[in-house]
Design an enzyme around this catalytic site. Structure first.
Site, short mmCIF file in Angstrom:
data_model
loop_
_atom_site.label_atom_id
_atom_site.label_comp_id
_atom_site.label_asym_id
_atom_site.label_seq_id
_atom_site.Cartn_x
_atom_site.Cartn_y
_atom_site.Cartn_z
N ASN A 87 0.89 -1.25 0.09
CA ASN A 87 0.17 0.14 -0.08
C ASN A 87 0.75 1.38 -0.09
O ASN A 87 2.06 1.17 0.73
CB ASN A 87 -1.03 0.13 1.10
CG ASN A 87 -1.86 -1.19 1.08
OD1 ASN A 87 -2.30 -1.57 0.22
ND2 ASN A 87 -2.18 -1.70 2.29
N HIS A 100 6.50 -2.12 3.74
CA HIS A 100 6.43 -3.64 3.71
C HIS A 100 5.25 -4.04 2.82
O HIS A 100 4.64 -3.32 2.12
CB HIS A 100 5.62 -3.67 5.36
CG HIS A 100 4.31 -2.97 5.30
ND1 HIS A 100 4.47 -1.43 5.62
CD2 HIS A 100 3.02 -3.11 5.24
CE1 HIS A 100 3.08 -0.78 5.69
NE2 HIS A 100 2.41 -1.88 5.46
P1 5GP Z 1 -0.62 -0.72 5.78
O1 5GP Z 1 -2.14 -0.24 5.75
O2 5GP Z 1 0.27 0.37 6.18
O3 5GP Z 1 -0.33 -1.16 4.39
O4 5GP Z 1 -0.47 -1.89 6.67
C1 5GP Z 1 -0.21 -1.88 7.96
C2 5GP Z 1 -0.31 -2.88 8.60
O5 5GP Z 1 0.42 -3.09 9.96
C3 5GP Z 1 -1.73 -3.42 8.92
O6 5GP Z 1 -2.29 -4.43 8.23
C4 5GP Z 1 -1.93 -3.27 10.36
O7 5GP Z 1 -2.82 -4.45 10.98
C5 5GP Z 1 -0.37 -3.78 10.69
N1 5GP Z 1 0.02 -3.52 12.30
C6 5GP Z 1 -0.11 -2.02 12.73
N2 5GP Z 1 0.36 -2.17 14.02
C7 5GP Z 1 1.02 -3.30 14.21
C8 5GP Z 1 1.54 -3.93 15.40
O8 5GP Z 1 1.71 -3.39 16.30
N3 5GP Z 1 1.99 -5.20 15.16
C9 5GP Z 1 1.80 -5.93 14.04
N4 5GP Z 1 2.38 -7.12 13.81
N5 5GP Z 1 1.25 -5.38 12.86
C10 5GP Z 1 0.72 -4.29 12.89
#
Ligand code: 5GP
Length: 114
Positions: A87, A100
């Protein structure tokens, strides 16, 4: 770039369910999984978004995809298939500004995007 919680996970200042690690990359389970397997593949260096990837990161990005492939095999979802997603910024629904790859699988996924 300001530090995110992923840097804290990399430094072991926050807990995470780590499934893979090498010198450059960490992979751990998403805290809010969207499917039975939902792993985040994260470079140890801080790159905020896809927009910030530079030519010198090309090998690292390739290695991240190879880690996704390895974890998919490890999680026994490689043959059935899975989705890799990155994303970027607001329209891409990025919430953590540390690059990521989402590895998502373990069930039949729907659609392809939006
Ligand atoms: P993005 O929307 O930025 O691509 O996704 C970020 C991801 O990080 C989300 O799917 C969310 O659930 C995950 N996430 C957010 N905070 C944490 C955390 O403290 N630990 C883990 N393992 N995942 C997290």
């Amino acid at each position: 770039m300001s530090e995110t919680l992923f840097t804290k996970i990399i430094r072991r200042e926050l807990p995470a369910d780590i499934v893979y690690e090498d010198d450059e990359i960490l992979a751990f389970r998403d805290i809010n999984p969207q499917a039975p397997v939902h792993v985040l593949i994260v470079p140890k260096i801080e790159i905020a978004t896809v927009n910030d990837i530079q030519p010198e990161h090309a090998e690292l990005i390739g290695k991240m995809v190879l880690v996704a492939q390895k974890v998919a095999k490890q999680e026994a979802i490689a043959d059935d298939g899975y989705r890799l997603a990155i994303n970027c910024n607001r329209h891409g629904c990025q919430i953590v500004f540390h690059l990521h790859i989402h590895l998502i699988g373990g069930k039949q996924l729907r659609g392809s995007a939006a």
